[in-house]
Design an enzyme around this catalytic site. Structure first.
Site, PDB file in Angstrom:
ATOM      1  N   LYS A 160       0.850  -1.194   0.000  1.00 13.44           N
ATOM      2  CA  LYS A 160       0.000   0.000   0.000  1.00 13.44           C
ATOM      3  C   LYS A 160       0.885   1.243   0.000  1.00 13.44           C
ATOM      4  CE  LYS A 160      -1.854   2.827   2.590  1.00 13.44           C
ATOM      5  NZ  LYS A 160      -1.776   4.024   1.729  1.00 13.44           N
ATOM      6  N   VAL A 213       1.210   6.912  13.082  1.00 11.63           N
ATOM      7  CA  VAL A 213       0.615   5.809  12.314  1.00 11.63           C
ATOM      8  C   VAL A 213       1.368   4.503  12.608  1.00 11.63           C
ATOM      9  CG1 VAL A 213       0.113   4.929  10.002  1.00 11.63           C
ATOM     10  CG2 VAL A 213      -0.243   7.349  10.501  1.00 11.63           C
ATOM     11  N   GLU A 231       9.483   1.557  10.742  1.00 10.77           N
ATOM     12  CA  GLU A 231      10.509   2.602  10.722  1.00 10.77           C
ATOM     13  C   GLU A 231       9.776   3.932  10.732  1.00 10.77           C
ATOM     14  OE1 GLU A 231      13.543   2.391  11.257  1.00 10.77           O
ATOM     15  OE2 GLU A 231      13.691   0.216  11.122  1.00 10.77           O
ATOM     16  N   CYS A 265      13.607  11.014   6.773  1.00 14.67           N
ATOM     17  CA  CYS A 265      13.625  10.621   8.192  1.00 14.67           C
ATOM     18  C   CYS A 265      15.022  10.806   8.757  1.00 14.67           C
ATOM     19  CB  CYS A 265      13.175   9.175   8.322  1.00 14.67           C
ATOM     20  SG  CYS A 265      14.151   8.059   7.322  1.00 14.67           S
TER      21      CYS A 265
END
Ligand code: NAD
Length: 468
Positions: A160, A213, A231, A265
């Site tokens: 997804k 999330v 992660e 990130c």
């Protein structure tokens, strides 16, 4: 049914892709098909699995210009970085193609009776359906660095992608179409509902995205008894020692903090200078001012737009809040332009406990701190909830080593920017940045397989057999 759309951040009127989200019910149907296809795939010999992955790498290289342009258009990644992402994704496919021939276990000394010769061995077996949920910021490399090891190890894949990277998600499907058995890999566009359904339908789950999330994904996967890795965010520090060369270090850190508008990130968000920070601060302000901001299709541009209008507001609000709390902006604003642009912003005089220095802003904002010594630098670097990556810059090997030992992040990079990632090495963070085993490298092959320990003995030899 409401359509989901991805829009170009540099030209928000440009709708890049529109899709009907895959419903949770249909995710279950597709998962059944993936599971059926996986039963054949897992039995295929390593050569044919490798050929499929290598074929996808070749296809991507053939389509490199188109893929680069798509990444630039859909997520606003500067062209140079987008091209590097395409090359990296192809190299990852090659790397995991080769891994199909890696040992699938090890041989151990059996503890069997003398009249029962045999073997004791381990065997890695695919888990089944890998449910992968990915963010928009590396719209090709992250799906590929999860899907490639999952497939190499004999799994099927439900992927997804982010709603902000729908077209790049399609591209991933196209890379594999016709190379894998039908139904082995399905890309399922959608939002949170679709993502949740993917986790529910999977046998192993891998997520990259925001912390909030990620926590939900981990909770859902754990409740379902799935192996899961997540992660998530970072609040990464760069520590600058007094003997670091100010000019070259500043150029490195300016790129690590502001490149791709700070939307990695691994971006540097805090710069911790040991000793007097004045000279280094001046060099860093100059290095940031020299970064070209603007249209990411231009190969000289380093800082493009942020992904959405909401992201732009979030970043600007964070800077406003820091200023209201006494923070000082050291950089100049840029002229307003169309698209979701934010000027690269360096701050100082910020309380280390302020949210701009503790939470993830995910934009081109970094804060400079001065500390008296190495111990204080390590303590400040480690003071946040996140623990993804830290860089350390200087020359004195003893001090570099001392700091490296004291830093608590999953990745530590000495005289290298926080933003580099080696796909053949384990990747992941500590504390709130990550959950579960590392990804990439051979760690990924371990994650997408379960380890079985087999004791294989002959039937006890008869006395006649033993005597002969
Ligand atoms: P996000 O968390 O908003 O979305 C990530 C994915 O999760 C998307 O596909 C989204 O549709 C899906 N999703 C949303 N709600 C869900 C739910 N309840 N269940 C299942 N799936 C759901 O993240 P983003 O904005 O796409 O990406 C930016 C974030 O990703 C940043 O926080 C960044 O630090 C992080 N990130 C981390 C790494 C890393 O390796 N540590 C790498 C890249 C990005």
């Amino acid at each position: 049914m409401t359509l989901i759309q991805s829009r170009s951040p540099q030209n928000p009127d440009d709708i890049v892709e529109e899709r009907v989200p895959v419903t949770p019910e249909h995710v279950q149907v597709l998962a059944g098909r993936v599971r059926a296809a996986q039963l054949t795939w897992r039995r295929q010999d390593p050569s044919s699995r490798a050929a499929a992955l290598r074929g996808a790498a070749d296809r991507l290289r053939t389509r490199a210009d188109e893929a680069t342009a798509l990444i630039v258009r859909e997520v606003g990644k500067p062209a140079m970085e987008a091209r590097a992402e395409v090359s990296r994704a192809a190299a990852i496919l090659d790397y995991y193609a080769q891994s199909c021939f890696a040992p699938t276990g090890e041989l151990l000394a059996p503890t069997l009776p003398a009249n029962q010769p045999g073997l004791l061995f381990t065997e890695r077996r695919p888990r089944g359906v890998a449910g992968l949920v990915t963010p928009w910021n590396f719209p090709l490399a992250i799906p590929v660095w999860k899907a490639a090891p999952a497939l190499a190890a004999g799994n099927g894949v439900l992927l997804k992608p982010s709603p902000s990277a729908l077209a790049c998600g399609n591209l991933v499907q196209q890379l594999f179409d016709g190379l894998l058995p039908a139904n082995l890999l399905h890309v399922v566009p959608g939002g949170a509902d679709t993502g949740q359904a993917v986790i529910q339908a999977a046998d192993v789950a891998s997520f990259t995205g925001s912390e909030s999330v990620g926590r939900k994904v981990v909770a859902a996967a754990t409740q379902g008894g799935l192996p899961v890795q997540a992660e998530m965010g970072g609040q990464n520090a760069a520590v600058v020692l007094p003997d670091a060369d100010p000019a070259t270090t500043a150029i490195m850190l300016a790129g690590a903090a502001m490149g791709y508008a700070g939307q990695k990130c691994t971006a540097t968000r805090r710069i911790i200078v040991v000793g007097d920070a004045a000279v280094f601060t001046e060099a860093l302000v100059a290095a940031v001012a020299a970064l070209r901001v603007g249209d990411p299709t231009n190969v000289d541009v380093v800082v493009g737009p942020v992904i959405t209008e909401a992201a732009r507001h979030r970043v600007l609000d964070a800077v406003t809040a820091a200023r209201a709390a006494g923070g000082r902006v050291l950089t100049n604003d840029i002229a307003t332009r169309d698209g979701f642009y934010v000027a690269p912003t360096l701050l100082d005089s910020v309380d280390p406990g302020h949210s701009v220095a503790c939470e993830e802003t995910f934009g081109p904002v970094a804060t400079i701190f001065a500390v008296p010594n190495v111990r204080a630098a390590a303590s400040l670097a480690n003071s946040v909830r996140f623990g993804l990556v830290t860089s350390v810059h200087g020359r004195d090997i003893g001090r570099l080593f001392e700091l490296t030992k004291a830093i608590d992040t999953g990745l530590i990079r000495v005289n290298a920017p926080t933003t580099g990632v080696d796909f053949h090495a384990p990747f992941g963070g500590e504390k709130a940045s990550s959950h579960g085993p590392r990804e990439q490298g051979t760690a990924a092959l371990d994650f997408y397989t379960s380890l079985h320990t087999v004791t294989f003995a002959t039937p006890p030899l008869t006395s006649a057999e033993e005597a002969s």
